[in-house]
Design an enzyme around this catalytic site. Structure first.
Site, PDB file in Angstrom:
ATOM      1  N   SER A  44      63.086  60.813  80.589  1.00 44.78           N
ATOM      2  CA  SER A  44      63.193  62.308  79.723  1.00 44.78           C
ATOM      3  C   SER A  44      62.552  63.261  80.544  1.00 44.78           C
ATOM      4  CB  SER A  44      62.462  61.981  78.446  1.00 44.78           C
ATOM      5  OG  SER A  44      63.164  61.532  77.471  1.00 44.78           O
ATOM      6  N   HIS A  76      74.590  59.355  75.676  1.00 48.70           N
ATOM      7  CA  HIS A  76      73.696  59.170  76.906  1.00 48.70           C
ATOM      8  C   HIS A  76      74.591  58.236  77.571  1.00 48.70           C
ATOM      9  CE1 HIS A  76      70.051  59.335  79.349  1.00 48.70           C
ATOM     10  NE2 HIS A  76      70.395  58.052  79.451  1.00 48.70           N
ATOM     11  N   ARG A  97      68.149  53.245  81.277  1.00 47.39           N
ATOM     12  CA  ARG A  97      66.897  52.585  80.978  1.00 47.39           C
ATOM     13  C   ARG A  97      67.028  52.005  79.718  1.00 47.39           C
ATOM     14  NH1 ARG A  97      61.590  56.017  82.074  1.00 47.39           N
ATOM     15  NH2 ARG A  97      60.980  54.422  83.390  1.00 47.39           N
ATOM     16  N   THR A  98      66.798  50.609  79.887  1.00 45.15           N
ATOM     17  CA  THR A  98      66.869  49.664  78.619  1.00 45.15           C
ATOM     18  C   THR A  98      65.175  49.677  78.078  1.00 45.15           C
ATOM     19  OG1 THR A  98      68.605  48.422  79.062  1.00 45.15           O
ATOM     20  CG2 THR A  98      67.145  47.624  77.471  1.00 45.15           C
ATOM     21  N   HIS A  99      65.100  50.197  76.733  1.00 45.41           N
ATOM     22  CA  HIS A  99      63.771  50.211  76.252  1.00 45.41           C
ATOM     23  C   HIS A  99      63.286  48.856  75.733  1.00 45.41           C
ATOM     24  CE1 HIS A  99      64.216  54.529  76.976  1.00 45.41           C
ATOM     25  NE2 HIS A  99      62.948  54.647  77.209  1.00 45.41           N
ATOM     26  N   GLU A 198      53.309  56.746  67.633  1.00 43.13           N
ATOM     27  CA  GLU A 198      51.913  56.180  67.373  1.00 43.13           C
ATOM     28  C   GLU A 198      51.272  57.000  66.228  1.00 43.13           C
ATOM     29  OE1 GLU A 198      52.635  57.728  70.380  1.00 43.13           O
ATOM     30  OE2 GLU A 198      53.083  55.649  71.211  1.00 43.13           O
ATOM     31  N   SER A 217      57.816  53.169  77.535  1.00 43.01           N
ATOM     32  CA  SER A 217      58.552  52.543  78.752  1.00 43.01           C
ATOM     33  C   SER A 217      57.698  52.256  79.900  1.00 43.01           C
ATOM     34  CB  SER A 217      59.447  53.446  79.171  1.00 43.01           C
ATOM     35  OG  SER A 217      58.895  54.703  79.886  1.00 43.01           O
ATOM     36  N   ASN A 240      54.409  66.287  74.976  1.00 43.85           N
ATOM     37  CA  ASN A 240      53.735  66.546  73.456  1.00 43.85           C
ATOM     38  C   ASN A 240      52.260  66.013  73.694  1.00 43.85           C
ATOM     39  OD1 ASN A 240      55.421  63.926  73.161  1.00 43.85           O
ATOM     40  ND2 ASN A 240      53.635  63.841  71.814  1.00 43.85           N
TER      41      ASN A 240
HETATM   42  N1  HPA Z   1      54.307  58.639  72.209  1.00 44.65           N
HETATM   43  C1  HPA Z   1      54.966  57.911  72.659  1.00 44.65           C
HETATM   44  N2  HPA Z   1      56.146  57.764  73.322  1.00 44.65           N
HETATM   45  C2  HPA Z   1      56.468  59.483  73.839  1.00 44.65           C
HETATM   46  C3  HPA Z   1      55.641  60.373  73.255  1.00 44.65           C
HETATM   47  C4  HPA Z   1      54.561  59.842  72.467  1.00 44.65           C
HETATM   48  O1  HPA Z   1      53.877  60.842  71.886  1.00 44.65           O
HETATM   49  N3  HPA Z   1      56.051  61.496  73.718  1.00 44.65           N
HETATM   50  C5  HPA Z   1      57.259  61.200  74.344  1.00 44.65           C
HETATM   51  N4  HPA Z   1      57.568  59.864  74.418  1.00 44.65           N
END
Ligand code: HPA
Length: 277
Positions: A44, A76, A97-99, A198, A217, A240
């Site tokens: 991203s 996507h 990408r595969t998560h 989380e 990832s 963030n």
């Molecule tokens: N946590 C997990 N994955 C993420 C976050 C996050 O705060 N922001 C972007 N991907």
């Protein structure tokens, strides 16, 4: 939504390295580039780097390459690109990408990395968008990954495969990145399974055990890259501050917006670093 075509990696008797070798043959045939030197996975916010790294020789939908999964996010389209740098290096840019949270298992998650190794790549550059735990970090800031904590409970290694991870994110490559941008900060990446973000308590746990970045990832991919003998470089875009560090709720839209805003700047940083490797 089940895949309509059976993925060969879902056959437990299949050898994932043999599937990766077939994928590398597909890439060589479809791009006309027999070997790649470096591979870069774009997470991203990093998407614009592909065109800045060099000249695109070929772009393939990932679905044309053996073992690649359909993209998880609607709209996507995952692509693989072969890019030639001004110095003549061949870079495989992985935009597919595969998560792990998709639930298809670690084999599928690391297939792009094993394929990259099978194309000849000796350096794997992994990028992602992630949450920051350090108060001093701000959304839109790229950070180098210095080490990782794998909290998924999973591993891409099968059987008694003991791989040394002492220098997982190579000091040599991090030094090159910092020579390009001396202001780059570093942090320890914690991979959670997701896909939920989380809780604040989980973020505090990650902080207490030495983490600085939370994401979904990269850690499993980095392990597979080392198993294949590649040097690894990792970058997180802080989209963030992690839950509870920022007081406002997290949203996928916010993560995407931070990525869009930072994209031109961090993509050019990434392209400069790749060209210096
Ligand atoms: N946590 C997990 N994955 C993420 C976050 C996050 O705060 N922001 C972007 N991907």
């Amino acid at each position: 939504m089940p895949d309509t075509v059976l993925n060969p990696l879902d056959d437990p008797s299949a050898d994932p390295f043999e599937v990766a070798a077939r994928a590398a043959e597909d890439i060589a045939r479809l791009t006309g580039v027999p070997r790649h030197d470096i591979a870069v996975t774009l997470g991203s916010g990093w998407g614009r780097a592909a065109e800045l790294i060099g000249e695109t020789v070929a772009t393939l939908p990932a679905t044309e390459v053996t073992g690649f999964s359909k993209p998880a996010l609607e709209g996507h389209v995952g692509t693989l690109r072969s890019v030639r740098t001004p110095k003549g290096a061949h870079v495989l840019v992985v935009g597919a990408r595969t998560h792990f949270y998709e639930g298809h298992g670690a084999r599928r998650v690391v297939h792009s990395v094993r394929t990259a190794a099978a194309t000849g790549a000796s350096i794997m550059v992994l990028t992602n968008g992630a949450g920051g735990i350090r108060h001093t970090w701000t959304p839109g800031q790229p950070v180098l990954i210095s080490d990782q904590i794998n909290l998924t409970g999973a591993s891409p290694l099968e059987g008694a495969t003991f791989v040394d991870l002492t220098d997982l994110y190579a000091v040599r490559l991090r030094d090159i990145a910092r020579a390009i941008d001396p202001s780059l900060q570093e942090g320890v990446y914690c991979q959670f399974r997701g896909p939920q973000y989380e809780t604040p308590a989980e973020v505090q746990m990650a902080k207490a055990i030495g983490g600085h970045i939370v994401g979904m990832s990269t850690a499993l991919e980095a392990i597979a890259a080392r198993q294949s003998g590649m040097e690894v470089l990792g970058f997180s875009l802080i989209t963030n501050l992690a839950a509870g560090i920022q007081t406002t709720p997290l949203s996928h839209a916010e993560v995407l917006e931070a990525g869009r805003e930072a994209e031109p700047r961090i993509s050019s940083l990434l392209a400069d670093v790749v060209n210096a490797l």
